[in-house]
Design a protein around this motif. Sequence first.
Motif, PDB file in Angstrom:
ATOM      1  N   UNK A   1      23.929  38.580  73.203  1.00  0.00           N
ATOM      2  CA  UNK A   1      23.927  39.745  74.090  1.00  0.00           C
ATOM      3  C   UNK A   1      24.467  40.961  73.334  1.00  0.00           C
ATOM      4  N   UNK A   2      24.172  42.152  73.864  1.00  0.00           N
ATOM      5  CA  UNK A   2      24.649  43.411  73.294  1.00  0.00           C
ATOM      6  C   UNK A   2      25.303  44.221  74.416  1.00  0.00           C
TER       7      UNK A   2
ATOM      8  N   UNK B   1      33.020  33.784  71.934  1.00  0.00           N
ATOM      9  CA  UNK B   1      32.005  34.160  70.945  1.00  0.00           C
ATOM     10  C   UNK B   1      31.685  35.650  71.021  1.00  0.00           C
ATOM     11  N   UNK B   2      32.721  36.458  70.921  1.00  0.00           N
ATOM     12  CA  UNK B   2      32.550  37.912  70.996  1.00  0.00           C
ATOM     13  C   UNK B   2      32.743  38.535  69.618  1.00  0.00           C
ATOM     14  N   UNK B   3      31.824  39.423  69.271  1.00  0.00           N
ATOM     15  CA  UNK B   3      31.890  40.162  68.005  1.00  0.00           C
ATOM     16  C   UNK B   3      31.925  41.652  68.305  1.00  0.00           C
ATOM     17  N   UNK B   4      32.244  42.429  67.292  1.00  0.00           N
ATOM     18  CA  UNK B   4      32.240  43.886  67.449  1.00  0.00           C
ATOM     19  C   UNK B   4      31.690  44.505  66.179  1.00  0.00           C
TER      20      UNK B   4
ATOM     21  N   UNK C   1      31.819  37.157  84.039  1.00  0.00           N
ATOM     22  CA  UNK C   1      31.106  35.952  83.598  1.00  0.00           C
ATOM     23  C   UNK C   1      29.702  36.260  83.075  1.00  0.00           C
ATOM     24  N   UNK C   2      29.633  37.279  82.239  1.00  0.00           N
ATOM     25  CA  UNK C   2      28.357  37.624  81.623  1.00  0.00           C
ATOM     26  C   UNK C   2      28.225  37.074  80.204  1.00  0.00           C
ATOM     27  N   UNK C   3      29.351  36.792  79.545  1.00  0.00           N
ATOM     28  CA  UNK C   3      29.311  36.366  78.148  1.00  0.00           C
ATOM     29  C   UNK C   3      30.306  35.246  77.911  1.00  0.00           C
TER      30      UNK C   3
ATOM     31  N   UNK D   1      23.318  28.856  78.875  1.00  0.00           N
ATOM     32  CA  UNK D   1      24.773  29.027  78.827  1.00  0.00           C
ATOM     33  C   UNK D   1      25.114  30.494  78.634  1.00  0.00           C
ATOM     34  N   UNK D   2      26.371  30.824  78.838  1.00  0.00           N
ATOM     35  CA  UNK D   2      26.806  32.200  78.604  1.00  0.00           C
ATOM     36  C   UNK D   2      26.610  32.557  77.130  1.00  0.00           C
TER      37      UNK D   2
END
Length: 621
Positions: free
Chosen positions: A423-424, A472-475, A466-468, A390-391
């Motif tokens: 991912x980063x 569910x994105x963090x910084x 459509x890479x992530x 999944x992404x």
Amino acid sequence: MDTILSAEQVISGQNRLAFPRGHGDFLYWMERLADEENRWVVRRRNINTQDDYETLTPAGFTLASKVHEYGGIAYGVGDEGLVWINKSDQAVYHSFENTHQKLYQHPDWRFGEPLVCKQGVILIAEKKSSVGFPKNMLVFINWNSEVKILHSGADFYAAPALSPDKTQLLWMTWDMPAMPWQQSCLWGADFQADGTIQNAQRLFDQPNVAVFQPDFTPEGEITFVQDSSGFGCITLPEQEQEARSGSTATGKQKTITQENCEYGLPLWQLGMRTYTATGKQQQFIAARAKNGVWELVRQDPNQELIFCLDDAHVSDPVAVGKGFAALVAPQDGAQQIGYWPDANSEHTIVLHKAADCHEAPWAVTPESLWFQGASGTVQGYFYCPKARDTLPPVIIKCHGGPSGQTDPALNLKHQFWLSRGLAIFDINYSGSTGFGREYLSRLEGQWGALDSADCIAGLEFLIKTKRVDPRKAFISGSSAGGLTVLNCLCHSDLFAGGVCAYGVADLESLVAITHKFEARYLDGLVGTLPEAKAVYQARSPLYKAGKIRAPMLFLQGKEDCVVPPEQTQTMIRAILDQPDAPEVTALYFDDEGHGFSNPDNLLRALQLEAEFYGEILSERI
């Protein structure tokens, strides 16, 4: 990824190499030892033998300069032995033939960038003042421990260099409000047998032009990097004699390096370098950035040779013996020292590795991506975890500076997250180095706006392509990158959480309490106070804390004098004072300053960050 890194493996693998220097057939360097509480030592190796390295720093000592707070190179070497600076008391030590003697110590003085000569040692110095900022100067300490001030009057000094015959001395200066990468000056003087100077003159001083790494060729020609073209270029004065006499301080210069490539660096630390002369007329070995990617080249006036290093990050080339060495940081292995026996060598000899136990054939290597930012195209390194159906979740990484740069070298912290399926995206937002002066200057007057807009645009680009997983994105970021984190959370609801380590929250109060080196940095990045007070407040997350709706983790050292803990404390209070405030977690370290070094603290910080992401994702990280 088949290998899941533990937090303990990450912290134990944090040996680091820095500041190589050649003297005769010996290569010297500084090395941070993770298994000895991250103490820094000087090591050396003979390039002509199979003998292993020697550690020259006695047990119980660690090297560090505190000049400009960020320090830099803390040793120098010559026929007269090794001179080094001890971290705890900033004492200057002289080591010769296995003996170690304290050369000079005073509680009001700090030293850095030692340059050893027959008569003693030349150093960059800071002396505490009873009122206001410390005084910076160029000094000389003879072997009888007597201190002489060689030059003073400028706000800052750096990069002393002696000619091969030891009769000429170069150095650079700059004055507030400029930072050294904005405008700086090259100086030269006659160096006398008694350790004094005469005929000090400005050799290169142009408005809005920066100089970097003054040096001499083996034949005695003056060289330096300057960026009047928009890129830092290796330069030789065409009328050197006239310039030395002071009659053409801004006379004709000859650049011998390729256009649209960057040979300079922001001088955050003393001792930074990008080139060395080979001894053949106007031939240099250089580390240069082309579109942000650093490569090693042999640079001649009319041709060049690019050394094949398999996309490794390269830095700090130095002459040693009849060849040269450089720091090489592969994408799938430990940082190492490469050696080339001559300027025509295409095969790299590995003299030393920072951590033999951390070869990483399993490592995820990044993809360089360009996307449209708020003021032009922006580059970043995207790391996608392996074997995921999944992404993936993603962490947007914001480097410090803000004039820093991220590179694709193996980063065990990145691999820690990747091994857990995250991912980063490590972004070189507008204002980063390595892309030329225009890219670097984008952030002038725009810090707190353009950097965060670029990072938000970077996440939007990943989502659009459509890479992530957009949910569910963090910084995450530290220091100047912490300001970017906080502003992103104020201006975007795309992030599920944020991690801010010793980050800036209130720009105006930072100006009032920060140290000398950065005291006027924000004049260019934001504006001049008090006229720009409204801009400072608009760019400061503290005044927008109520807009932050995502959970946050704060990490802070209580001894930080660059971004004091009050910045974190006031930001947390401002967030929690709002109705329906998000969850906030904070961890303070009593024994840490700006950046963490204690292995136990580094381990706890990494574990807590993993717990933070895991709670939000409802899974163990």
